[in-house]
Design a protein around this motif. Structure first.
Motif, mmCIF file in Angstrom:
data_model
loop_
_atom_site.group_PDB
_atom_site.id
_atom_site.type_symbol
_atom_site.label_atom_id
_atom_site.label_comp_id
_atom_site.label_asym_id
_atom_site.label_seq_id
_atom_site.Cartn_x
_atom_site.Cartn_y
_atom_site.Cartn_z
ATOM 1 N N ILE A 11 36.894 36.218 27.756
ATOM 2 C CA ILE A 11 37.019 36.102 27.935
ATOM 3 C C ILE A 11 36.708 34.613 27.976
ATOM 4 O O ILE A 11 36.459 33.518 28.984
ATOM 5 N N VAL A 12 36.613 33.702 27.146
ATOM 6 C CA VAL A 12 36.618 32.566 26.166
ATOM 7 C C VAL A 12 37.576 31.703 27.132
ATOM 8 O O VAL A 12 37.555 30.825 27.316
ATOM 9 N N THR A 32 40.618 28.335 31.309
ATOM 10 C CA THR A 32 41.302 28.164 32.345
ATOM 11 C C THR A 32 41.577 28.077 33.181
ATOM 12 O O THR A 32 41.631 28.147 34.147
ATOM 13 N N TRP A 33 40.463 29.321 33.674
ATOM 14 C CA TRP A 33 39.546 29.539 34.954
ATOM 15 C C TRP A 33 41.525 30.637 35.803
ATOM 16 O O TRP A 33 41.047 30.781 36.384
ATOM 17 N N GLN A 34 41.383 31.709 34.508
ATOM 18 C CA GLN A 34 42.749 32.638 34.643
ATOM 19 C C GLN A 34 41.841 34.263 33.871
ATOM 20 O O GLN A 34 41.237 34.192 33.270
#
Length: 295
Positions: free
Chosen positions: A115-116, A121-123
């Motif tokens: 999750i982090v 990375t917004w992926q």
């Protein structure tokens, strides 16, 4: 041998040694060793041992992490927020509940890490990571509960300490990557253990509540500190220089697997079909990570 292969091997060896160490710790606690004293003594002595080894290998280069203010600050943060946090919370989770529930709750860390990294990375996590995480968590729960989820009932303190242990494992996995890419993994592990050991000794000095010294106790402490702590943490931290944190943390599922197998042998604990299924799921994560392509 490629760096990825070495990373996978090291990431497996660390948890396997931790699994063996968990049985040694159980035997120490059964002999009346205080949990908080053990946490202080283990970190302090393991740090000293590793620092001697690091000096023999690197000489005065072991002081390089302190030459730069940002590196020194990063090392201190890792020592307390990573090394000390994960060590202390896991021991307190066992003390407040039991090893099975503590292991299950701590192994929520691969989800936290995924999750982090996804937010960073917004992926979305890779499909292999998602599948491996699910398999590892389900397998760990099956082994820890023998398929009876209702047996995970625990006190509020055990729940809090267990979840904090999972958070600590996230910090421990993510924080040292830049340090070990710049400096020797043994050096970083040694300083982190020594700094955190000195820190915890302020509140839990090792000269208080000392155990009853016997040959068995000394032998178990030696194994736990030198092999189960010092060597195990070094090889795991080194793996982070070669593979992704999500991969390394997922392979941490080998720890409860090894611990369970040894508990069956040492303590004659029953190991049924549900436990075998859990073991297969956990081992399956190793093959998934080994077969995935380097990205």
């Amino acid at each position: 041998m490629t760096n990825k292969t070495k990373g996978l091997f090291f990431a497996m060896m660390g948890p396997l040694l931790w699994g063996v160490n968990s049985v040694a710790v159980d035997l120490l606690f059964a002999r009346g060793v205080d949990a908080q004293w053990f946490a202080s003594f283990r970190l302090l002595l393991a740090g000293v041992v590793l620092l001697v080894v690091a000096y023999a290998r690197e000489g005065r280069a072991i002081f390089k992490p302190f030459a730069n203010g940002s590196d020194a600050a990063r090392l201190v943060v890792f020592a307390f927020l990573g090394m000390l946090f994960v060590q202390y919370t896991y021991i307190m989770a066992i003390k407040s509940g039991n090893a099975a529930t503590a292991t299950v709750l701590q192994f929520t860390n691969p989800i936290m890490i995924a999750i982090v990294i996804a937010f960073k990375t917004w992926q979305w996590p890779a499909r292999q990571d998602i599948l491996a995480i699910i398999m590892a968590i389900v397998g760990t729960v099956l082994i820890a509960t023998h398929g009876h989820i209702d047996q995970l009932t625990m006190s509020k303190s055990a729940l809090i300490w267990g979840l904090l242990a999972g958070v600590g494992a996230v910090f421990y996995t993510l924080l040292p990557k830049q340090l070990i890419q710049k400096f020797d993994a043994v050096t970083i592990s040694a300083w982190a253990m020594l700094i955190s050991g000195l820190g915890i000794n302020i509140s839990h000095p090792i000269w208080r509540q000392t155990p009853h010294w016997t040959l068995d106790t000394v032998a178990l402490l030696f194994f736990s500190i030198v092999i189960g702590t010092a060597i195990a943490y070094v090889v795991f931290i080194q793996s982070l220089a070669w593979i992704k944190p999500t991969t390394a943390s997922t392979l941490g599922a080998l720890e409860p697997l090894m611990g369970t197998i040894l508990s069956v042998v040492v303590f004659n604990i029953a190991f049924g079909i549900i436990d075998a299924l859990g073991a297969v799921l956990i081992m399956g994560t190793v093959f998934i990570q080994a077969m995935r392509r380097t990205r």
